[in-house]
Design an enzyme around this catalytic site. Structure first.
Site, PDB file in Angstrom:
ATOM      1  N   ASP A 148       0.827  -1.210   0.000  1.00 33.91           N
ATOM      2  CA  ASP A 148       0.000   0.000   0.000  1.00 33.91           C
ATOM      3  C   ASP A 148       0.863   1.263   0.000  1.00 33.91           C
ATOM      4  O   ASP A 148       1.879   1.344   0.689  1.00 33.91           O
ATOM      5  CB  ASP A 148      -0.873  -0.028   1.268  1.00 33.91           C
ATOM      6  CG  ASP A 148      -1.814   1.152   1.356  1.00 33.91           C
ATOM      7  OD1 ASP A 148      -2.630   1.318   0.431  1.00 33.91           O
ATOM      8  OD2 ASP A 148      -1.727   1.909   2.345  1.00 33.91           O
ATOM      9  N   GLU A 166       1.171  -0.336  -5.166  1.00 34.62           N
ATOM     10  CA  GLU A 166       0.027   0.571  -5.234  1.00 34.62           C
ATOM     11  C   GLU A 166       0.595   1.981  -5.167  1.00 34.62           C
ATOM     12  O   GLU A 166       0.840   2.525  -4.104  1.00 34.62           O
ATOM     13  CB  GLU A 166      -0.952   0.306  -4.094  1.00 34.62           C
ATOM     14  CG  GLU A 166      -2.281   0.996  -4.318  1.00 34.62           C
ATOM     15  CD  GLU A 166      -2.556   2.173  -3.406  1.00 34.62           C
ATOM     16  OE1 GLU A 166      -3.589   2.841  -3.577  1.00 34.62           O
ATOM     17  OE2 GLU A 166      -1.752   2.464  -2.506  1.00 34.62           O
TER      18      GLU A 166
END
Ligand code: OTU
Length: 651
Positions: A284, A326
């Site tokens: 993330d 990401e």
């Protein structure tokens, strides 16, 4: 690579390893450690070589990898070896992904395992289960504010349930994807709590300042991520009397990777989840990993070094595990998350194709593919062994982050055009059927993003409400059009929970005090399984969408030209409403599929004579793989209805 300085250090480290590690059979581990050690050493030295405890930290790092290896099951080790032998396995067209929240798709992990036949029914074989770890209630950021990286939220299940999911998936040849939230922890994480108690060692895990001097310097060049709900990048902590860096929400404390302990802890967590049977780790917010005064604190070179180091280390312990980056950043920056190697991806094998996503939405709003064409044309060429994650919607907002030069090249003014897009998708633009919400309007910069479910954004909600059949049918066609592109573009398509059933906006978040300030919850639905049964009933929207996507997925899997080996040729077709590209089999280039998509609300022609120079035989007989029929043709032009697509082969 053999290099003497690092190898004498390696020998010293091997001598110093704890006896319980030395006693194990570490044959495969040592082979890989030897192969990667020079790279690991160089990266680690680059980041932490100035520290007095460098050698001790290097030992800790090797012990962490070794422990991870010892804890890896023989089943997973077999998978590692299989994937080493078939190292392009993830570039195949056979993979189709879906992202979901456990409690949005099912009741809990146990129920999710029971519902896995649904994935097979649709053809999905890679499932991203969004964060399932412990988070404080209310201050969870949808799972991205983690208070314990090793414990599953007890409302969702426990580690045994997850193992059951992993086993169930493995039996069905479904890949399991989980998140690793690298950039920050919840303010309630043990490290944060110890920092709060004044423990210096843990305060050094974060960025903390006694006064505004340094925070103010940082702020001069740092953008704001959540300006409406969490303005600024620092939060005053009364107990510690310190400013804490909180780039996202004020309860998400940024981790400080200039501290090697943070790196090693997070690597340990990565290996822990790799050992639970996770096939792919979604890392993330990777763009944010390194903070430097005077920069935007995104995409910094050291952020890349950290990721390269994580990859090199993970390859030693669990080489079968892939990373997804990401990084929702500018197109030229995204590509760097595959790594810097001249040819082969050595950072993250997979990256979110946020550029394509934004361009697709632009096509829907403008009914035109000229910016899409321009953006795809300028997508940098990927490295080998790197692939895109192509998506239309996900659990986050839509940001219109395409390149301003591309926007200008097609004669839009970037600021005004983005304002148009926000107005269009929030339904404020005259004639727009979209029902999105404006997310995080920034008063200073004028920027804004969009929330909303796919179906509501393309007009299905408005159509169903007014009973307007034409609007309903357009919305269905737009959903299929967008999917026809992510399924054929090259890369792994990632569907989003609910989209194959046409799930509309969910307004219930407004009544939940912990969600009402974050309208991304509007598109994080809870599947109504009774309604989902309508996918089996002919004539319903659910039936039409689900079965069309199911068919598209099945065809994708059979079409080897759709595998991702840098085998796409974009075509200028002299019609700005159409996007057209050729996908060819990289081993047998004559085997190819011409993909063409009409973004316009009116029928359009694909002029075959215009593209004849591309080796297209204009006298050929074309068959659309999707419908199995020949496309309507008129005077050497192929006709596409409003929002229609073709996957054409020549026979
Ligand atoms: C990611 O988001 C997650 O997907 C979000 O759900 C989290 O809120 C966020 O991280 C913090 O953990 O960082 O690199 O709305 O698109 O913040 C991109 C903004 C991210 C998100 C962006 C994204």
């Amino acid at each position: 690579m053999y290099e003497q300085v690092s190898h004498s250090l390696l020998n010293a480290i091997l001598d110093d390893l704890k006896p319980e590690i030395r006693r194990q059979d570490l044959r495969h581990f040592y082979t890989r450690l030897g192969a990667n050690f020079y790279a690991i050493y160089s990266l680690f030295f680059n980041l932490y070589g100035h520290r007095e405890d460098f050698q001790q930290q290097m030992l800790n790092l090797v012990e962490t990898m070794a422990k991870g290896y010892i804890n890896r099951s023989s089943v997973l080790e077999r998978v590692d070896i299989e994937r080493e032998q078939d190292h392009n396995w993830f570039l195949s067209q056979k993979w189709v992904g879906m992202a979901l929240y456990t409690n949005g798709f099912a009741e809990n992990l146990d129920d999710l395992a029971d519902k896995s036949p649904y994935f097979q029914e649709l053809g999905v074989n890679m499932v991203h289960i969004m964060p399932i770890l412990m988070c404080p209630t209310g201050k969870s950021d949808g799972g991205y504010a983690i208070s314990d990286f090793r414990q599953i939220d007890d409302r969702i299940g426990d580690l045994n349930d997850l193992r059951r999911v992993a086993e169930e998936f493995r039996k069905r040849d479904i890949l399991l994807v989980l998140d690793i939230v690298l950039n920050h922890t919840s303010e309630e994480h043990e490290w944060a709590k110890k920092a709060l108690m004044g423990e210096r060692q843990y305060q050094d895990y974060y960025f903390m300042f006694d006064n505004r001097e340094i925070p103010d310097m940082f702020e001069q060049s740092m953008p704001e991520i959540f300006p409406e709900s969490s303005p600024g990048n620092f939060t005053w902590n009364e107990d510690m009397q310190k400013w804490v860096m909180t780039v996202f929400h004020d309860y998400q404390w940024d981790l400080n990777y200039s501290n090697p302990n943070v790196f090693i802890e997070m690597l340990d967590i990565i290996l822990f989840w790799a050992n639970q049977g996770v096939d792919v780790l979604r890392l993330d917010a990777v763009a944010f990993l390194w903070k430097k005064i005077g920069s935007a604190c995104q995409n910094e070179r050291n952020a890349h070094l950290i990721l390269q180091l994580m990859k090199d280390c993970c390859q030693v312990t669990a080489p079968g595990v892939l990373f997804i980056a990401e990084a929702i950043v500018a197109p030229v920056e995204i590509i760097k998350y595959f790594g810097e190697d001249a040819i082969i991806a050595k950072e993250c094998e997979i990256a979110y194709n946020a550029t394509l996503m934004a361009l697709l939405w632009n096509g829907i709003a403008t009914k035109n593919a000229k910016l899409l064409y321009q953006g795809v044309k300028n997508l940098p060429v990927k490295l080998e062994r790197a692939t895109w994650l192509n998506y239309v919607r996900c659990h986050d907002d839509i940001g219109f982050g395409f390149d301003d030069n591309d926007v200008r090249a097609v004669e839009y003014e970037p600021f005004a055009h983005r304002k148009f897009l926000v107005d269009y998708f929030s339904g404020q633009f005259e004639g727009s059927p979209a029902r999105g919400m404006v997310f995080m309007h920034n008063d200073t910069t004028g920027d804004a993003r969009i929330s909303g479910s796919l179906a509501s954004l393309v007009g299905l909600e408005a159509g169903l409400e007014s009973g307007d059949q034409a609007l309903i049918s357009d919305a269905i066609n737009k959903i299929l059009l967008l999917h026809s592109l992510i399924l054929s573009f090259g890369g792994i398509p990632l569907l989003y929970n609910g989209d194959a059933l046409g799930v509309l906006n969910d307004y219930s978040y407004r009544d939940d005090p912990s969600k009402c300030n974050d309208n991304r919850w509007i598109h994080r639905p809870k599947i109504n399984w009774e309604r989902a049964e309508l996918r089996k009933k002919q004539g319903t929207v659910e039936y039409t969408l689900f079965n069309a996507l199911k068919k598209m997925i099945a065809i994708r899997k059979e079409t080897s030209s759709f595998a991702d080996f840098n085998n796409r040729e974009l075509l200028d077709v002299n019609n700005e409403h159409l996007l057209c590209y050729i996908r060819f089999n990289h081993l047998r280039p004559s085997e190819r599929v011409m993909v063409v998509a009409n973004f316009d609300a009116n029928p359009q022609y694909l002029d075959l004579e215009f593209i004849s120079s591309k080796g297209i035989n204009i006298y050929a007989h074309f068959i659309d793989l999707y419908s199995g029929r020949s496309p309507a043709q008129y005077d050497r032009r192929i006709v596409l209805q409003a929002y229609q697509f073709y996957w054409l082969t020549e026979i």
